[in-house]
Design a protein around this motif. Structure first.
Motif, PDB file in Angstrom:
ATOM      1  N   ILE A  90       0.764  -1.328   0.191  1.00  0.00           N
ATOM      2  CA  ILE A  90      -0.208  -0.051   0.215  1.00  0.00           C
ATOM      3  C   ILE A  90       0.951   1.396  -0.024  1.00  0.00           C
ATOM      4  O   ILE A  90       1.793   1.389   0.831  1.00  0.00           O
ATOM      5  CB  ILE A  90      -0.938  -0.038   1.287  1.00  0.00           C
ATOM      6  N   PRO A  91       0.711   2.240  -1.080  1.00  0.00           N
ATOM      7  CA  PRO A  91       1.823   3.473  -0.925  1.00  0.00           C
ATOM      8  C   PRO A  91       0.966   4.285   0.100  1.00  0.00           C
ATOM      9  O   PRO A  91       0.201   4.700   0.390  1.00  0.00           O
ATOM     10  CB  PRO A  91       1.308   3.940  -2.308  1.00  0.00           C
ATOM     11  N   LEU A  97       3.848  10.658   5.324  1.00  0.00           N
ATOM     12  CA  LEU A  97       5.324  10.271   5.946  1.00  0.00           C
ATOM     13  C   LEU A  97       5.873  11.323   6.913  1.00  0.00           C
ATOM     14  O   LEU A  97       6.495  11.148   7.934  1.00  0.00           O
ATOM     15  CB  LEU A  97       6.154  10.133   4.927  1.00  0.00           C
ATOM     16  N   ASP A 234      19.608   4.594  10.853  1.00  0.00           N
ATOM     17  CA  ASP A 234      20.370   3.659  10.058  1.00  0.00           C
ATOM     18  C   ASP A 234      19.502   3.060   8.735  1.00  0.00           C
ATOM     19  O   ASP A 234      19.953   2.732   7.762  1.00  0.00           O
ATOM     20  CB  ASP A 234      20.432   2.313  10.934  1.00  0.00           C
ATOM     21  N   PRO A 236      16.281   4.768   7.604  1.00  0.00           N
ATOM     22  CA  PRO A 236      15.310   5.459   7.862  1.00  0.00           C
ATOM     23  C   PRO A 236      13.880   5.293   7.082  1.00  0.00           C
ATOM     24  O   PRO A 236      14.056   4.665   5.986  1.00  0.00           O
ATOM     25  CB  PRO A 236      15.945   6.784   7.054  1.00  0.00           C
ATOM     26  N   LYS A 241      13.755   9.915   6.309  1.00  0.00           N
ATOM     27  CA  LYS A 241      14.563   9.987   5.011  1.00  0.00           C
ATOM     28  C   LYS A 241      14.750  11.523   4.646  1.00  0.00           C
ATOM     29  O   LYS A 241      15.847  11.494   4.001  1.00  0.00           O
ATOM     30  CB  LYS A 241      13.623   9.278   3.932  1.00  0.00           C
ATOM     31  N   TYR A 242      14.154  12.308   4.835  1.00  0.00           N
ATOM     32  CA  TYR A 242      14.139  13.756   4.606  1.00  0.00           C
ATOM     33  C   TYR A 242      14.856  14.284   5.600  1.00  0.00           C
ATOM     34  O   TYR A 242      15.334  15.576   5.245  1.00  0.00           O
ATOM     35  CB  TYR A 242      13.051  14.407   3.982  1.00  0.00           C
TER      36      TYR A 242
ATOM     37  N   ARG B  29      10.922  -2.400  -0.103  1.00  0.00           N
ATOM     38  CA  ARG B  29       9.601  -1.673   0.072  1.00  0.00           C
ATOM     39  C   ARG B  29       9.862  -0.257  -0.731  1.00  0.00           C
ATOM     40  O   ARG B  29      10.142   0.711  -0.223  1.00  0.00           O
ATOM     41  CB  ARG B  29       9.892  -1.134   1.649  1.00  0.00           C
ATOM     42  N   MET B  31       7.038   0.932  -3.343  1.00  0.00           N
ATOM     43  CA  MET B  31       5.930   1.328  -3.163  1.00  0.00           C
ATOM     44  C   MET B  31       5.283   2.114  -1.836  1.00  0.00           C
ATOM     45  O   MET B  31       4.882   3.162  -1.924  1.00  0.00           O
ATOM     46  CB  MET B  31       5.022   0.642  -3.636  1.00  0.00           C
ATOM     47  N   THR B  32       5.868   1.576  -0.743  1.00  0.00           N
ATOM     48  CA  THR B  32       5.167   1.825   0.397  1.00  0.00           C
ATOM     49  C   THR B  32       6.017   3.129   1.049  1.00  0.00           C
ATOM     50  O   THR B  32       5.497   3.367   2.207  1.00  0.00           O
ATOM     51  CB  THR B  32       4.894   0.646   1.406  1.00  0.00           C
ATOM     52  N   ASP B  33       7.131   3.559   0.598  1.00  0.00           N
ATOM     53  CA  ASP B  33       7.996   4.360   1.535  1.00  0.00           C
ATOM     54  C   ASP B  33       8.403   5.099   0.274  1.00  0.00           C
ATOM     55  O   ASP B  33       8.709   5.180  -0.955  1.00  0.00           O
ATOM     56  CB  ASP B  33       8.933   3.517   2.158  1.00  0.00           C
ATOM     57  N   ALA B  34       9.071   6.350   0.927  1.00  0.00           N
ATOM     58  CA  ALA B  34       9.734   7.149   0.090  1.00  0.00           C
ATOM     59  C   ALA B  34      11.251   6.580  -0.440  1.00  0.00           C
ATOM     60  O   ALA B  34      11.769   5.687   0.316  1.00  0.00           O
ATOM     61  CB  ALA B  34      10.265   8.442   0.846  1.00  0.00           C
ATOM     62  N   PRO B  35      11.671   7.108  -1.651  1.00  0.00           N
ATOM     63  CA  PRO B  35      13.096   6.620  -2.009  1.00  0.00           C
ATOM     64  C   PRO B  35      14.021   7.339  -1.144  1.00  0.00           C
ATOM     65  O   PRO B  35      13.840   8.219  -0.575  1.00  0.00           O
ATOM     66  CB  PRO B  35      12.953   7.338  -3.359  1.00  0.00           C
ATOM     67  N   PRO B  36      15.397   6.721  -0.886  1.00  0.00           N
ATOM     68  CA  PRO B  36      15.585   5.276  -1.553  1.00  0.00           C
ATOM     69  C   PRO B  36      14.899   4.230  -0.804  1.00  0.00           C
ATOM     70  O   PRO B  36      14.451   4.140   0.479  1.00  0.00           O
ATOM     71  CB  PRO B  36      17.262   5.310  -1.469  1.00  0.00           C
ATOM     72  N   PRO B  37      14.561   3.110  -1.442  1.00  0.00           N
ATOM     73  CA  PRO B  37      13.749   2.026  -1.151  1.00  0.00           C
ATOM     74  C   PRO B  37      14.566   1.274   0.012  1.00  0.00           C
ATOM     75  O   PRO B  37      15.733   1.109  -0.009  1.00  0.00           O
ATOM     76  CB  PRO B  37      13.207   1.079  -2.088  1.00  0.00           C
ATOM     77  N   ILE B  38      13.656   0.796   1.201  1.00  0.00           N
ATOM     78  CA  ILE B  38      14.637  -0.168   1.969  1.00  0.00           C
ATOM     79  C   ILE B  38      14.527  -1.415   1.593  1.00  0.00           C
ATOM     80  O   ILE B  38      13.523  -1.930   1.029  1.00  0.00           O
ATOM     81  CB  ILE B  38      13.711  -0.223   3.399  1.00  0.00           C
ATOM     82  N   PHE B  91      21.592   4.709   6.022  1.00  0.00           N
ATOM     83  CA  PHE B  91      20.858   3.990   4.937  1.00  0.00           C
ATOM     84  C   PHE B  91      21.625   2.819   4.592  1.00  0.00           C
ATOM     85  O   PHE B  91      21.568   1.835   3.629  1.00  0.00           O
ATOM     86  CB  PHE B  91      20.964   4.923   3.638  1.00  0.00           C
TER      87      PHE B  91
END
Lengths: 412, 171
Positions: A90-91, A97, A234, A236, A241-242, B29, B31-38, B91
């Protein structure tokens, strides 16, 4: 001449234990006042939540997960939701976020200040307890303004969050940021520069780097021992992430890492400042847009019922890494499998090395130092191993011992 | 110590274990999260190879064991050890999820507490909740009360699972 007898006693503490209002049983082996060994028995408040979760559908479980913990209710909801989102694909929109990160940080502020108050109380500084909790009221009020509730915020939903940050809520958040910036120096001075606090905490309850690593410690407990781990840094997720997040080690304040009680104080108090910075950065960067990718719950339910796969969600809670594992089966309403690993579960094994060579009067503050999410003590039973006699101390006795030790040190 | 990505790590594991890996993939992951993907590694091995795989991973970094999950698969129990390497690097942390299946007729799994002492609490929990026999640790209760009925395993979905008379208020 009397034969030398190695006198060691067993001291069961709990299940209702001396720090927080939750049950855990600790059996201490003591020689005189000195603690030699300790055995931990949790489970006095096991509610079978994982079992309950496997009897319910994922949307119901969000609310169940939120009630795992009364202090950090958001951490289980976000970990669980992330695990299910991974399993079902699910996006999540970007704005959501950021909002997840903001609520997560507000929770960290309130949890650390709550802990600071408890720690002060265990040392016998009740004025400091009330001061910390007075500061905490600000973030509680803002949590209520932003989410609608002081605890159990109900913010999480698969694919986003349930409430947006409107301009007036944003104003309240900036207000809060200024409030904590104004008060943070005073708070740190009261806790970290006080000579009696230092005497009670410096050099006690040491957890070395090696022990923290091998015993799988997490969160501030691990960081205070020099282990630079932080899920936000580690691996994020969400808004982190941002954002700029660095793991906080005690040497940022003291210049060295000892891994004692004092270092755990330092890490948590510095993290309050860090959280304030993160919230400010997030509010500056947050983009406009939707807050959820699928607002209709019946539609979500259909997606979840079709989904098949494993999901793994993590969050850096105030006490450390929280992990949720979820397995979904296609065609099944309920979760197939669910495992919750709360942060205190990870830190459980770190108590025995910390207690080594401390005194009975130190029990409350050492217990409180990992910020356990399990217990409070009502009585202590002191068992004499040789004569099998029991002396029962109640919570007040143990607290009195701790306070007396502080007063003794102050007089010196 | 070199820091490897999830894909590089999986490649190394595949080189070493080859056919002995029952499942091996890197899940993203995206689709479910912001880039960069996990990106995380998911592998399945036989229980005979499990400790060897863990020792192999320990050559790269001291692993952080988050927890071991368990799922009832019918005739088998699947244990999933969630292990993370390269913690503390932005990361760069890699989660390796090791699945091991044990038959219910012989639910034995060797302990890993000699390699990772912190694994004790999660192994005790698997013993009492799932009826897995972890070889090499004490047979004592951790979370369940001392007087919990023998032979009842709360996470099982078969006849050894909790009966209705035990489960009163949670359904």
């Amino acid at each position: 001449m009397a034969e030398h007898i190695n006198v060691s006693y067993n001291v069961p503490v709990g299940p209702i234990h001396p720090a927080l209002k939750e049950p855990v049983n600790l059996t201490f082996e003591v020689e005189g006042e000195r603690i030699v060994d300790v055995k931990v028995k949790p489970g006095w408040n096991h509610r079978g939540i994982e079992f309950m979760g496997m009897e319910r559908n994922p949307i119901q479980v969000i609310h169940l997960a939120e009630r795992i913990c009364g202090i950090c209710s958001f951490v289980h909801a976000i970990s669980f939701v992330q695990a299910v989102e991974e399993a079902a694909g699910i996006p999540v929109p970007e704005r959501a976020l950021y909002i997840r990160a903001i609520v997560g940080e507000m929770e960290r502020i309130h949890s650390h200040l709550l802990w600071a108050g408890v720690a002060a109380h265990e040392l016998g500084f009740d004025t400091l307890l009330h001061y910390s909790w007075q500061l905490r009221e600000k973030v509680m009020d803002v949590l209520e303004i932003v989410t609608g509730n002081r605890v159990n915020y109900g913010m999480m939903v698969f694919g986003g969050v349930r409430r947006d940050i409107t301009p007036e809520r944003e104003k309240a958040l900036f207000d809060m940021i200024n409030y904590y910036r104004r008060n943070s120096d005073r708070l740190k001075e009261l806790f970290l520069e006080d000579p009696t606090v230092k005497l009670r905490t410096r050099g006690y309850g040491i957890l070395t780097y090696d022990e923290a690593l091998k015993l799988c410690a997490v969160g501030p407990t691990a960081r205070a021992s020099g282990l630079a781990i932080d899920v936000r840094h580690d691996e994020p997720y969400a808004g982190y992430k941002y954002l700029n997040v660095e793991p906080i080690l005690p040497d940022a304040y003291t210049g060295e890492v000892i891994g004692d009680l004092y270092d755990r104080f330092v890490v948590r108090l510095l993290e309050v400042d860090q959280s304030v910075d993160i919230i400010e950065e997030a509010l500056e960067k947050i983009p406009e847009g939707e807050i959820t990718s699928e607002p209709k719950l019946p539609k979500l339910m259909v997606t979840l019922k079709k989904a098949e796969g494993d999901g793994f969600g993590r969050h850096e809670a105030p006490r450390g890494e929280v992990v949720h594992f979820v397995r979904l089966k296609a065609g099944k309403d309920n979760l197939d499998s669910w495992k919750v690993r709360a942060s205190t579960y990870g830190n459980l094994m770190t108590w025995p090395p910390m207690f080594k060579d401390t005194q009975i009067a130190d029990i409350p503050i050492v217990v409180a130092s990992i910020d356990p999410c399990i217990g409070c003590m009502d009585r202590v039973t002191v068992v004499n191993r040789r004569t099998k006699t029991e002396n029962v101390l109640v919570y007040d006795d143990l607290h009195r011992l701790s306070v007396e030790k502080t007063r003794r040190l102050q007089r010196k | 110590m070199d820091v490897l990505s999830a894909d590089e790590l999986l490649e190394k594991i595949q080189q070493k274990f080859g056919e002995r890996l029952k499942e091996a993939e890197v899940k993203e992951r995206a689709m479910t999260d912001a880039p960069p993907p996990i990106r995380r590694v998911w592998v399945r091995v036989d229980r005979e190879d499990f400790r060897e795989l863990l020792k192999f991973l320990m050559e790269f970094d001291f692993p952080h064991l988050a927890v071991a999950s368990a799922a009832d698969m019918g005739d088998e129990i699947e244990l999933i050890y969630h292990i993370s390497l390269f913690q503390g690097k932005r990361f760069k942390e890699v989660y390796v999820n090791i699945k091991v299946r044990v038959p219910k007729s012989d639910p034995k799994i060797p302990t890993i507490t000699d390699l990772i002492p912190g694994a004790l609490s999660t192994e005790l929990e698997k013993q009492e909740m799932m009826g897995v026999d972890v070889v090499g640790i004490p047979k004592e209760k951790l979370f369940l009360p001392w007087d919990f009925p023998e032979g009842v395993y709360p996470w099982r979905r078969d006849e050894t699972g909790p009966k209705d008379d035990v489960v009163k208020y949670v359904r």
